[in-house]
Design an enzyme around this catalytic site. Sequence first.
Site, mmCIF file in Angstrom:
data_model
loop_
_atom_site.group_PDB
_atom_site.id
_atom_site.type_symbol
_atom_site.label_atom_id
_atom_site.label_comp_id
_atom_site.label_asym_id
_atom_site.label_seq_id
_atom_site.Cartn_x
_atom_site.Cartn_y
_atom_site.Cartn_z
ATOM 1 C CG HIS A 97 32.155 0.605 2.872
ATOM 2 N ND1 HIS A 97 31.393 1.051 3.920
ATOM 3 C CD2 HIS A 97 33.416 0.416 3.373
ATOM 4 C CE1 HIS A 97 32.146 1.130 5.005
ATOM 5 N NE2 HIS A 97 33.375 0.762 4.702
ATOM 6 C CD GLN B 281 32.949 6.582 -5.138
ATOM 7 O OE1 GLN B 281 32.651 7.763 -5.166
ATOM 8 N NE2 GLN B 281 34.113 6.142 -5.575
ATOM 9 C CG HIS C 98 34.770 5.148 4.244
ATOM 10 N ND1 HIS C 98 35.355 5.489 5.430
ATOM 11 C CD2 HIS C 98 34.248 3.909 4.420
ATOM 12 C CE1 HIS C 98 35.193 4.504 6.293
ATOM 13 N NE2 HIS C 98 34.527 3.535 5.710
#
Length: 108
Positions: free
Chosen positions: A78, A80, A82
């Site tokens: 998650h 990465q 973002h």
Amino acid sequence: MAEEVNLETIMGLIINGGNAKSDAMEAIQAAKIGDFTLADSKLVEADKSLVEAHHSQTGLLTQEAQGNHIQVTLLMVHSQDHLMNAITFLDLAKEIVDMYKKVANETK
């Protein structure tokens, strides 16, 4: 201890990626109303947040390269996600701000 450091790093990716994306969006909104000083300032802030996020990411990559294998969790994926979305969004925001500047100059 390593898990705490990794969680701190992961949260750094999420927070800084989110800040970069928010600043990029604010840059677009500022350019839309013709406030190019604010738009440019927001793009600089977004770049700074991405630099911080990259430092966090580099820390994880360095650990892995040194043989300290890191468990890949959903939270890490998650974070990465973002970061990659923020990078893409910032690239597009820069182009959109430039377009608004060109339109403003052509209508003068």
